[in-house]
Design a protein around this motif. Structure first.
Motif, PDB file in Angstrom:
ATOM      1  N   SER A   4       0.828  -1.202   0.000  1.00 55.35           N
ATOM      2  CA  SER A   4       0.000   0.000   0.000  1.00 55.35           C
ATOM      3  C   SER A   4       0.868   1.260   0.000  1.00 55.35           C
ATOM      4  CB  SER A   4      -0.963   0.021   1.185  1.00 55.35           C
ATOM      5  OG  SER A   4      -0.241   0.038   2.395  1.00 55.35           O
ATOM      6  N   GLN A   5       2.008   1.224   0.693  1.00 59.80           N
ATOM      7  CA  GLN A   5       2.907   2.371   0.665  1.00 59.80           C
ATOM      8  C   GLN A   5       3.497   2.541  -0.721  1.00 59.80           C
ATOM      9  OE1 GLN A   5       5.486   1.016   3.779  1.00 59.80           O
ATOM     10  NE2 GLN A   5       4.760   2.596   5.191  1.00 59.80           N
ATOM     11  N   SER A   6       3.856   1.431  -1.359  1.00 62.46           N
ATOM     12  CA  SER A   6       4.409   1.479  -2.701  1.00 62.46           C
ATOM     13  C   SER A   6       3.390   2.066  -3.673  1.00 62.46           C
ATOM     14  CB  SER A   6       4.807   0.074  -3.157  1.00 62.46           C
ATOM     15  OG  SER A   6       5.214   0.088  -4.495  1.00 62.46           O
ATOM     16  N   SER A   7       2.126   1.653  -3.578  1.00 61.75           N
ATOM     17  CA  SER A   7       1.091   2.172  -4.469  1.00 61.75           C
ATOM     18  C   SER A   7       0.901   3.658  -4.275  1.00 61.75           C
ATOM     19  CB  SER A   7      -0.232   1.448  -4.230  1.00 61.75           C
ATOM     20  OG  SER A   7      -0.109   0.099  -4.571  1.00 61.75           O
ATOM     21  N   ALA A   8       0.896   4.118  -3.033  1.00 60.19           N
ATOM     22  CA  ALA A   8       0.732   5.541  -2.765  1.00 60.19           C
ATOM     23  C   ALA A   8       1.901   6.328  -3.339  1.00 60.19           C
ATOM     24  CB  ALA A   8       0.613   5.792  -1.263  1.00 60.19           C
ATOM     25  N   ALA A   9       3.102   5.809  -3.197  1.00 60.75           N
ATOM     26  CA  ALA A   9       4.275   6.499  -3.734  1.00 60.75           C
ATOM     27  C   ALA A   9       4.224   6.539  -5.254  1.00 60.75           C
ATOM     28  CB  ALA A   9       5.551   5.815  -3.262  1.00 60.75           C
ATOM     29  N   ASP A  10       3.855   5.421  -5.880  1.00 59.33           N
ATOM     30  CA  ASP A  10       3.764   5.382  -7.326  1.00 59.33           C
ATOM     31  C   ASP A  10       2.733   6.370  -7.841  1.00 59.33           C
ATOM     32  OD1 ASP A  10       5.631   3.369  -7.306  1.00 59.33           O
ATOM     33  OD2 ASP A  10       4.174   1.763  -7.605  1.00 59.33           O
ATOM     34  N   GLU A  11       1.586   6.464  -7.166  1.00 55.13           N
ATOM     35  CA  GLU A  11       0.523   7.351  -7.605  1.00 55.13           C
ATOM     36  C   GLU A  11       0.967   8.807  -7.554  1.00 55.13           C
ATOM     37  OE1 GLU A  11      -3.950   8.661  -6.320  1.00 55.13           O
ATOM     38  OE2 GLU A  11      -3.286   6.648  -5.832  1.00 55.13           O
ATOM     39  N   SER A  12       1.664   9.191  -6.493  1.00 54.08           N
ATOM     40  CA  SER A  12       2.074  10.585  -6.365  1.00 54.08           C
ATOM     41  C   SER A  12       3.072  10.963  -7.447  1.00 54.08           C
ATOM     42  CB  SER A  12       2.640  10.871  -4.973  1.00 54.08           C
ATOM     43  OG  SER A  12       3.855  10.180  -4.789  1.00 54.08           O
ATOM     44  N   VAL A  13       3.867  10.013  -7.885  1.00 51.91           N
ATOM     45  CA  VAL A  13       4.849  10.283  -8.919  1.00 51.91           C
ATOM     46  C   VAL A  13       4.190  10.377 -10.289  1.00 51.91           C
ATOM     47  CG1 VAL A  13       6.844   9.307 -10.113  1.00 51.91           C
ATOM     48  CG2 VAL A  13       6.738   9.266  -7.623  1.00 51.91           C
ATOM     49  N   SER A  14       3.179   9.576 -10.524  1.00 55.70           N
ATOM     50  CA  SER A  14       2.610   9.504 -11.866  1.00 55.70           C
ATOM     51  C   SER A  14       1.324  10.316 -12.057  1.00 55.70           C
ATOM     52  CB  SER A  14       2.342   8.042 -12.242  1.00 55.70           C
ATOM     53  OG  SER A  14       1.307   7.513 -11.451  1.00 55.70           O
ATOM     54  N   LEU A  15       0.900  11.063 -11.049  1.00 53.62           N
ATOM     55  CA  LEU A  15      -0.313  11.860 -11.177  1.00 53.62           C
ATOM     56  C   LEU A  15      -0.112  12.952 -12.218  1.00 53.62           C
ATOM     57  CD1 LEU A  15      -3.137  12.252  -9.865  1.00 53.62           C
ATOM     58  CD2 LEU A  15      -2.064  13.996  -8.433  1.00 53.62           C
ATOM     59  N   VAL A  16      -1.098  13.138 -13.085  1.00 48.72           N
ATOM     60  CA  VAL A  16      -0.971  14.117 -14.153  1.00 48.72           C
ATOM     61  C   VAL A  16      -2.303  14.833 -14.370  1.00 48.72           C
ATOM     62  CG1 VAL A  16      -1.500  12.441 -15.971  1.00 48.72           C
ATOM     63  CG2 VAL A  16      -0.202  14.461 -16.547  1.00 48.72           C
ATOM     64  N   VAL A  17      -2.219  16.127 -14.635  1.00 47.72           N
ATOM     65  CA  VAL A  17      -3.359  16.898 -15.126  1.00 47.72           C
ATOM     66  C   VAL A  17      -2.977  17.290 -16.547  1.00 47.72           C
ATOM     67  CG1 VAL A  17      -4.749  18.977 -14.905  1.00 47.72           C
ATOM     68  CG2 VAL A  17      -3.977  17.772 -12.856  1.00 47.72           C
TER      69      VAL A  17
END
Length: 127
Positions: A4-17
């Motif tokens: 779950s920590q890995s997923s949260a970290a991945d999401e913050s890096v790949s978030l895009v608008v």
């Protein structure tokens, strides 16, 4: 690091608008698990006066109403994640990098676009 920590970290890096103009046709395919996926390209300027980058976009389970809003030349803003996807074609494994839509707003809806950007900023700030 837990999953779950890995997923949260991945999401913050790949978030895009991403804001851009829809280019070409929207293609809707039904995956093996009966989920409809709309695929389209967004042309977005790299610089104010320079050429546009064309970004492939994938949207899982869009509503019929949202699909009706998608046509060539329409300006949209999406919030999503950058994903690399692998698939087989012609006996060869291929890869594509695309933006997977989480939220979608026609760019003409200025307040909704501002809310979408605020949401993204909150999510990035919370990490």
């Amino acid at each position: 690091m837990s999953r779950s920590q890995s997923s949260a970290a991945d999401e913050s890096v790949s978030l895009v608008v991403l804001s851009g103009v829809l280019r070409g046709d929207v293609v809707v395919r039904t995956r093996g698990d009966s989920v409809d996926v709309a695929q389209f390209d967004l042309a977005t300027p790299v610089t104010e006066l320079g050429p546009s980058a064309v970004v492939p976009v994938s949207w899982r389970s869009p509503s019929a109403v949202d699909l009706d809003l998608l046509s060539e030349g329409v300006s949209v803003t999406v919030l999503g994640t950058v994903t690399k996807r692998f698939y087989r074609a012609g006996g060869v494994t291929r890869a594509t990098t695309e933006v997977v839509v989480e939220r979608f707003v026609p760019t003409r809806r200025k307040r909704s676009v501002a809310a979408l950007r605020s949401l993204a900023a909150e999510r990035v700030g919370a990490r």
